[in-house]
Design an enzyme around this catalytic site. Sequence first.
Site, PDB file in Angstrom:
ATOM      1  N   PHE A 129     -10.098  -0.867  -0.606  1.00 23.44           N
ATOM      2  CA  PHE A 129      -9.751  -1.674   0.568  1.00 23.44           C
ATOM      3  C   PHE A 129     -10.299  -3.075   0.324  1.00 23.44           C
ATOM      4  O   PHE A 129     -11.470  -3.251   0.022  1.00 23.44           O
ATOM      5  CB  PHE A 129     -10.338  -1.090   1.860  1.00 23.44           C
ATOM      6  CG  PHE A 129      -9.868  -1.862   3.059  1.00 23.44           C
ATOM      7  CD1 PHE A 129      -8.630  -1.581   3.635  1.00 23.44           C
ATOM      8  CD2 PHE A 129     -10.623  -2.899   3.591  1.00 23.44           C
ATOM      9  CE1 PHE A 129      -8.161  -2.335   4.708  1.00 23.44           C
ATOM     10  CE2 PHE A 129     -10.169  -3.649   4.668  1.00 23.44           C
ATOM     11  CZ  PHE A 129      -8.928  -3.355   5.226  1.00 23.44           C
ATOM     12  N   VAL A 130      -9.439  -4.065   0.427  1.00 22.93           N
ATOM     13  CA  VAL A 130      -9.834  -5.422   0.062  1.00 22.93           C
ATOM     14  C   VAL A 130      -9.626  -6.421   1.206  1.00 22.93           C
ATOM     15  O   VAL A 130      -8.784  -6.213   2.077  1.00 22.93           O
ATOM     16  CB  VAL A 130      -9.047  -5.901  -1.186  1.00 22.93           C
ATOM     17  CG1 VAL A 130      -9.487  -5.149  -2.429  1.00 22.93           C
ATOM     18  CG2 VAL A 130      -7.537  -5.758  -0.997  1.00 22.93           C
ATOM     19  N   ASP A 137       0.851  -1.192   0.000  1.00 23.68           N
ATOM     20  CA  ASP A 137       0.000   0.000   0.000  1.00 23.68           C
ATOM     21  C   ASP A 137       0.890   1.247   0.000  1.00 23.68           C
ATOM     22  O   ASP A 137       1.222   1.791  -1.051  1.00 23.68           O
ATOM     23  CB  ASP A 137      -0.919  -0.069   1.218  1.00 23.68           C
ATOM     24  CG  ASP A 137      -1.887   1.091   1.307  1.00 23.68           C
ATOM     25  OD1 ASP A 137      -1.833   1.973   0.450  1.00 23.68           O
ATOM     26  OD2 ASP A 137      -2.696   1.129   2.253  1.00 23.68           O
TER      27      ASP A 137
END
Length: 185
Positions: A158-159, A109
Amino acid sequence: MTSHSGMKIKDLEFKKFITASKINEKVSELASKINHDYKALSPVFLPVLNGSFMFTSDLLKEIKLPCRVSFVKISSYSGTSSTGQLKTLIGHDESLFNQDIIIIEDIVDSGLTLDKIMQDMKGLGARSVEAISLLRKKPAREKNIEVKYVGFELDMEFVVGYGLDYDGYGRNHKDIYKLTEGTIE
Ligand code: IMP
């Protein structure tokens, strides 16, 4: 709770985003590249816990090279220094001196975690250090964090699923889901 294409974890709704079959295809493709690039070598894989456990399991089943695997974890603790939160890498028990290291991440990220691990590995005298991540988000691309093998490029979604969690939950799903709306701070 899961329905056909959605699920709820605590207060948030997620919907199916990358199916298990797409993930499997991508994992095979990435494994072939590594088999090709490292032929005649014997790399040491360093999967970063917890998120990368499922990806690692599937990837390594398709690696045809003589290789070793050593899971690592970033432990964070409050230090006494003025920098506050210190992070340290724990768990690598193999000697990494002069080895070809491949770090396995679930998602990159900001890239801070990966950058820190790569610096540590170089400091331990590894011969080469590369990284593979199933997913990479926009901030890491913008900062040019070096990830040689990337499965899927994301924007800012967002996973969860396939090893990734929201507040500890959701790791056990074979598909990847994304948050339907809003963001997690
Ligand atoms: P970075 O240091 O900002 O690159 O953060 C990487 C770590 O943050 C990953 O290994 C994950 O544990 C976590 N993370 C970042 N984005 C997500 C996400 O969308 N879902 C679940 N965990 C995430």
